[in-house]
Design an enzyme around this catalytic site. Sequence first.
Site, PDB file in Angstrom:
ATOM      1  NE  ARG A  46      -2.607  -1.156   3.610  1.00 39.18           N
ATOM      2  CZ  ARG A  46      -2.573  -2.301   4.294  1.00 39.18           C
ATOM      3  NH1 ARG A  46      -2.942  -3.431   3.702  1.00 39.18           N
ATOM      4  NH2 ARG A  46      -2.185  -2.332   5.557  1.00 39.18           N
ATOM      5  CE  LYS A 136     -13.642  10.819   1.269  1.00 36.25           C
ATOM      6  NZ  LYS A 136     -13.417   9.885   0.160  1.00 36.25           N
ATOM      7  CD  GLU A 177     -17.090  11.975  -1.096  1.00 33.97           C
ATOM      8  OE1 GLU A 177     -16.080  12.017  -0.377  1.00 33.97           O
ATOM      9  OE2 GLU A 177     -17.233  11.154  -2.010  1.00 33.97           O
ATOM     10  CE  LYS A 219     -14.711  13.167  -3.526  1.00 32.13           C
ATOM     11  NZ  LYS A 219     -13.346  12.684  -3.270  1.00 32.13           N
TER      12      LYS A 219
HETATM   13  P1  13P Z   1     -14.320   8.009  -6.617  1.00 27.16           P
HETATM   14  O1  13P Z   1     -13.921   9.151  -7.505  1.00 27.16           O
HETATM   15  O2  13P Z   1     -13.655   6.707  -6.971  1.00 27.16           O
HETATM   16  O3  13P Z   1     -15.803   7.906  -6.448  1.00 27.16           O
HETATM   17  O4  13P Z   1     -13.733   8.319  -5.191  1.00 27.16           O
HETATM   18  C1  13P Z   1     -13.843   9.601  -4.704  1.00 27.16           C
HETATM   19  C2  13P Z   1     -13.958   9.562  -3.244  1.00 27.16           C
HETATM   20  O5  13P Z   1     -13.166  10.134  -2.551  1.00 27.16           O
HETATM   21  C3  13P Z   1     -15.081   8.814  -2.668  1.00 27.16           C
HETATM   22  O6  13P Z   1     -15.209   9.154  -1.331  1.00 27.16           O
END
Ligand code: 13P
Length: 337
Positions: A46, A136, A177, A219
Amino acid sequence: MNEAQLASVAQSLVADGRGILAADESTGTITRRFETIEVESTEDNRRAYRELLFTTAELGNYISGAILYDETIRQSAADGRPLTKVLKDQNIHPGIKVDTGAKPLAGTEGETVTEGLDGLADRVAEYVSLGATFAKWRAVITIGRHIPSAYCIHVNAHALARYARLCQEGGLVPIVEPEVLMDGAHDLDRCDRVTHDTLEAVFDELHRQRVALEGMLLKPNMVISGTKAEVRAGVDEVAERTVRCLRRTVPAAVPGIVFLSGGQSEVEATAHLNAMNANHGPNPWKLSFSYGRALQDGALKGWRGEAGNTGAAQGVLQRRALLNSAAALGTYSGEAA
Ligand code: 13P
């Protein structure tokens, strides 16, 4: 960070032609990604994979911030530099996923609420000391026959606002998000209505909980047909409906909207963002990207766990980042250009 500093970081994350690399897959998620290329998900694999991403030449020309997972923010590159330093050397802000995942929501069937508020102020302080400048939190809204419920939207919006205010207090710019999933056979109209209701609830809570809109980024998902829909809307329809939905729900004080890719292919995600910027402006906020899969898929397949493939995989990521940078400016003219 005071409010002016938060606003300045938020603006720099959506500076012209720059967007965010979401590399914050939890251990479970990255393990599933590695299974697709038959690579064992060890801590060092990772680490090596994230080092490959972050040491890609000229990445900082296109990428303003990279979102990390708790394990990654504590790891170092092979040359001994912390990965946060590798990013800063590329002029990329290190960010951190602070939620602890979507868990079953009591009293519902198949809906989730995102957890991670307990002890968050202390974790924010630690992440700031490790070099993070933004954070986030992802809430998940599923479309089904009788869902989402207003209850699910409400508790997720409430938690997003609690997280956002705690981050601002502790000195991190929150990326808010709320993801309405693409999974399902629903059409564009249904995605539009659910996305509208979700964003309305989210901004209502952000307002109630005193979040400084200038010091955050949104987001969201795009307004898009479900993956199993019989008829799927085309690129310009997705762009038009997405921008219309956002204009109706997102205050002009928010400096930027950075889309998730959510299962779109790399090319689709780039084309949709470009169509919004090329054909559906001007808008009060920047429209850019915070893609995970749609930035990494090609690089992951190119790598396959072999050190000898690093250069080639980095070339794929650099190209994808450049194309998305063009899309953020509305100047993408196809894959060949
Ligand atoms: P994806 O663009 O693969 O959807 O991932 C963005 C992300 O941070 C999801 O939480």
